[in-house]
Design a protein around this motif. Structure first.
Motif, PDB file in Angstrom:
ATOM      1  N   SER A   2     115.190  11.579 -41.718  1.00 34.05           N
ATOM      2  CA  SER A   2     115.561  10.540 -42.671  1.00 34.05           C
ATOM      3  C   SER A   2     115.350  11.011 -44.110  1.00 34.05           C
ATOM      4  CB  SER A   2     114.719   9.290 -42.433  1.00 34.05           C
ATOM      5  OG  SER A   2     113.367   9.535 -42.808  1.00 34.05           O
ATOM      6  N   ASP A   3     115.968  10.295 -45.037  1.00 36.15           N
ATOM      7  CA  ASP A   3     115.765  10.599 -46.458  1.00 36.15           C
ATOM      8  C   ASP A   3     114.289  10.501 -46.827  1.00 36.15           C
ATOM      9  OD1 ASP A   3     118.467  11.016 -46.788  1.00 36.15           O
ATOM     10  OD2 ASP A   3     118.855   9.088 -47.755  1.00 36.15           O
ATOM     11  N   GLN A   4     113.614   9.481 -46.285  1.00 38.60           N
ATOM     12  CA  GLN A   4     112.187   9.299 -46.560  1.00 38.60           C
ATOM     13  C   GLN A   4     111.369  10.482 -46.052  1.00 38.60           C
ATOM     14  OE1 GLN A   4     110.840   6.997 -48.460  1.00 38.60           O
ATOM     15  NE2 GLN A   4     108.808   7.874 -48.188  1.00 38.60           N
ATOM     16  N   ALA A   5     111.691  10.972 -44.870  1.00 37.80           N
ATOM     17  CA  ALA A   5     110.976  12.122 -44.306  1.00 37.80           C
ATOM     18  C   ALA A   5     111.234  13.382 -45.136  1.00 37.80           C
ATOM     19  CB  ALA A   5     111.379  12.342 -42.860  1.00 37.80           C
ATOM     20  N   LEU A   6     112.465  13.557 -45.611  1.00 40.13           N
ATOM     21  CA  LEU A   6     112.771  14.702 -46.476  1.00 40.13           C
ATOM     22  C   LEU A   6     111.974  14.624 -47.773  1.00 40.13           C
ATOM     23  CD1 LEU A   6     116.634  15.128 -46.053  1.00 40.13           C
ATOM     24  CD2 LEU A   6     114.857  16.725 -45.326  1.00 40.13           C
ATOM     25  N   MET A   7     111.874  13.419 -48.331  1.00 41.33           N
ATOM     26  CA  MET A   7     111.092  13.247 -49.568  1.00 41.33           C
ATOM     27  C   MET A   7     109.619  13.565 -49.324  1.00 41.33           C
ATOM     28  SD  MET A   7     112.592  10.205 -51.932  1.00 41.33           S
ATOM     29  CE  MET A   7     111.289  10.530 -53.091  1.00 41.33           C
ATOM     30  N   GLN A   8     109.074  13.106 -48.209  1.00 42.93           N
ATOM     31  CA  GLN A   8     107.666  13.380 -47.907  1.00 42.93           C
ATOM     32  C   GLN A   8     107.424  14.881 -47.746  1.00 42.93           C
ATOM     33  OE1 GLN A   8     107.104  10.891 -44.446  1.00 42.93           O
ATOM     34  NE2 GLN A   8     106.309   9.180 -45.671  1.00 42.93           N
ATOM     35  N   LEU A   9     108.346  15.548 -47.096  1.00 45.69           N
ATOM     36  CA  LEU A   9     108.231  16.991 -46.930  1.00 45.69           C
ATOM     37  C   LEU A   9     108.313  17.695 -48.281  1.00 45.69           C
ATOM     38  CD1 LEU A   9     107.868  19.254 -44.913  1.00 45.69           C
ATOM     39  CD2 LEU A   9     110.315  19.157 -44.442  1.00 45.69           C
ATOM     40  N   SER A  10     109.212  17.251 -49.140  1.00 46.14           N
ATOM     41  CA  SER A  10     109.331  17.817 -50.490  1.00 46.14           C
ATOM     42  C   SER A  10     108.046  17.610 -51.281  1.00 46.14           C
ATOM     43  CB  SER A  10     110.498  17.186 -51.243  1.00 46.14           C
ATOM     44  OG  SER A  10     111.710  17.538 -50.646  1.00 46.14           O
ATOM     45  N   GLU A  11     107.460  16.435 -51.159  1.00 50.41           N
ATOM     46  CA  GLU A  11     106.198  16.159 -51.848  1.00 50.41           C
ATOM     47  C   GLU A  11     105.097  17.086 -51.362  1.00 50.41           C
ATOM     48  OE1 GLU A  11     105.731  11.975 -51.051  1.00 50.41           O
ATOM     49  OE2 GLU A  11     106.794  11.404 -52.886  1.00 50.41           O
ATOM     50  N   GLN A  12     105.033  17.324 -50.051  1.00 55.48           N
ATOM     51  CA  GLN A  12     104.028  18.232 -49.495  1.00 55.48           C
ATOM     52  C   GLN A  12     104.225  19.650 -50.019  1.00 55.48           C
ATOM     53  OE1 GLN A  12     104.687  17.659 -45.309  1.00 55.48           O
ATOM     54  NE2 GLN A  12     103.186  16.007 -45.164  1.00 55.48           N
ATOM     55  N   VAL A  13     105.481  20.094 -50.052  1.00 57.27           N
ATOM     56  CA  VAL A  13     105.783  21.423 -50.589  1.00 57.27           C
ATOM     57  C   VAL A  13     105.340  21.502 -52.053  1.00 57.27           C
ATOM     58  CG1 VAL A  13     107.687  22.952 -51.284  1.00 57.27           C
ATOM     59  CG2 VAL A  13     107.636  21.980 -48.977  1.00 57.27           C
ATOM     60  N   GLY A  14     105.675  20.481 -52.822  1.00 55.80           N
ATOM     61  CA  GLY A  14     105.296  20.458 -54.238  1.00 55.80           C
ATOM     62  C   GLY A  14     103.792  20.489 -54.450  1.00 55.80           C
ATOM     63  N   GLU A  15     103.058  19.715 -53.669  1.00 57.12           N
ATOM     64  CA  GLU A  15     101.595  19.698 -53.791  1.00 57.12           C
ATOM     65  C   GLU A  15     101.009  21.069 -53.481  1.00 57.12           C
ATOM     66  OE1 GLU A  15     100.290  16.503 -51.243  1.00 57.12           O
ATOM     67  OE2 GLU A  15     101.334  15.000 -52.478  1.00 57.12           O
ATOM     68  N   ILE A  39     114.312  18.180 -53.626  1.00 57.01           N
ATOM     69  CA  ILE A  39     113.144  18.595 -54.405  1.00 57.01           C
ATOM     70  C   ILE A  39     113.095  17.849 -55.738  1.00 57.01           C
ATOM     71  CG2 ILE A  39     112.211  20.538 -55.736  1.00 57.01           C
ATOM     72  CD1 ILE A  39     113.099  22.317 -53.332  1.00 57.01           C
ATOM     73  N   THR A  40     114.223  17.787 -56.421  1.00 51.99           N
ATOM     74  CA  THR A  40     114.226  17.150 -57.739  1.00 51.99           C
ATOM     75  C   THR A  40     114.228  15.630 -57.661  1.00 51.99           C
ATOM     76  OG1 THR A  40     116.637  17.393 -57.924  1.00 51.99           O
ATOM     77  CG2 THR A  40     115.257  19.144 -58.891  1.00 51.99           C
ATOM     78  N   ASP A  41     114.307  15.073 -56.458  1.00 57.37           N
ATOM     79  CA  ASP A  41     114.079  13.641 -56.285  1.00 57.37           C
ATOM     80  C   ASP A  41     112.612  13.294 -56.521  1.00 57.37           C
ATOM     81  OD1 ASP A  41     116.708  13.009 -55.704  1.00 57.37           O
ATOM     82  OD2 ASP A  41     116.410  12.946 -53.525  1.00 57.37           O
ATOM     83  N   ILE A  42     111.744  14.290 -56.476  1.00 58.87           N
ATOM     84  CA  ILE A  42     110.308  14.093 -56.660  1.00 58.87           C
ATOM     85  C   ILE A  42     109.988  14.146 -58.157  1.00 58.87           C
ATOM     86  CG2 ILE A  42     108.007  14.970 -56.088  1.00 58.87           C
ATOM     87  CD1 ILE A  42     109.790  14.019 -53.658  1.00 58.87           C
ATOM     88  N   ALA A  43     109.431  13.050 -58.661  1.00 57.06           N
ATOM     89  CA  ALA A  43     109.017  13.015 -60.066  1.00 57.06           C
ATOM     90  C   ALA A  43     107.984  14.109 -60.317  1.00 57.06           C
ATOM     91  CB  ALA A  43     108.435  11.645 -60.409  1.00 57.06           C
ATOM     92  N   GLY A  44     108.169  14.849 -61.393  1.00 56.52           N
ATOM     93  CA  GLY A  44     107.238  15.914 -61.738  1.00 56.52           C
ATOM     94  C   GLY A  44     107.531  17.247 -61.088  1.00 56.52           C
ATOM     95  N   SER A  45     108.624  17.338 -60.341  1.00 51.64           N
ATOM     96  CA  SER A  45     108.938  18.596 -59.644  1.00 51.64           C
ATOM     97  C   SER A  45     109.219  19.743 -60.604  1.00 51.64           C
ATOM     98  CB  SER A  45     110.100  18.416 -58.671  1.00 51.64           C
ATOM     99  OG  SER A  45     111.257  17.969 -59.341  1.00 51.64           O
ATOM    100  N   SER A  46     109.473  19.439 -61.858  1.00 51.96           N
ATOM    101  CA  SER A  46     109.705  20.524 -62.827  1.00 51.96           C
ATOM    102  C   SER A  46     108.466  21.394 -63.012  1.00 51.96           C
ATOM    103  CB  SER A  46     110.157  19.959 -64.176  1.00 51.96           C
ATOM    104  OG  SER A  46     109.152  19.122 -64.721  1.00 51.96           O
ATOM    105  N   ALA A  47     107.319  20.907 -62.577  1.00 58.46           N
ATOM    106  CA  ALA A  47     106.095  21.708 -62.667  1.00 58.46           C
ATOM    107  C   ALA A  47     106.070  22.836 -61.640  1.00 58.46           C
ATOM    108  CB  ALA A  47     104.867  20.814 -62.472  1.00 58.46           C
TER     109      ALA A  47
END
Length: 165
Positions: A2-15, A39-47
């Protein structure tokens, strides 16, 4: 996935990238920038996300991320050799710590007996010199193949390169 699961995975990668003070770049063909989008759906991913390359054509693969013409001629765009060069070239061009590259046949046409629709190759590279490649055969329509490829790329990056449990 799901989109939500993709976002959670992206957040984990970012952290994980933030903890390592590392950055990521993408080189995408069949996914058309979907990994970078998630990836860029995550706020702050530019870091931690440096940039993404959408290299759909062979010319783009050569011009933007340095894939050798001989590699493309010998093995085709959907191959282990090409995704390895895509990952290494993107990492170098972006001066990123990690890179993920994707090239595949999302369909509905374009497949062959050797490379059926749903075949997707993935390349991963890190500044420590680790470069790996693997492939998957996904089922479903064009969108399903692309979604599964995006999820697989992020999951493999997280588990195999960033060691997220």
């Amino acid at each position: 996935m799901s989109d939500q699961a993709l976002m959670q995975l992206s957040e984990q990668v970012g952290e994980a990238l933030l903890q390592q003070r590392a950055t990521l770049t993408t080189a995408e063909s069949c996914t058309g920038g979907w990994i970078a989008k998630v990836i860029t759906d995550i706020a702050g991913s530019s870091a931690w996300f440096e940039r993404g390359f959408v290299t759909y054509s062979n010319d783009a693969k050569q011009a933007m991320i340095g894939v050798h013409p001989e590699t493309l001629l010998s093995y085709g765009a959907v191959s282990e050799q090409v995704v390895r060069e895509m990952a290494q070239g993107a990492m170098q061009a972006a001066e990123a710590s990690f890179a993920v590259a994707v090239s595949g046949i999302a369909g509905p046409g374009g497949g062959s007996a050797e490379k059926p629709v749903g075949t997707v190759w993935f390349g991963f590279a890190s500044q420590n010199g680790k470069v790996t490649a693997c492939h998957q055969c996904f089922s479903g329509d064009r969108e399903a193949v692309r979604r599964q490829a995006t999820a697989f790329a992020l999951k493999t990056l997280a588990e195999d390169f960033l060691q997220i449990a």
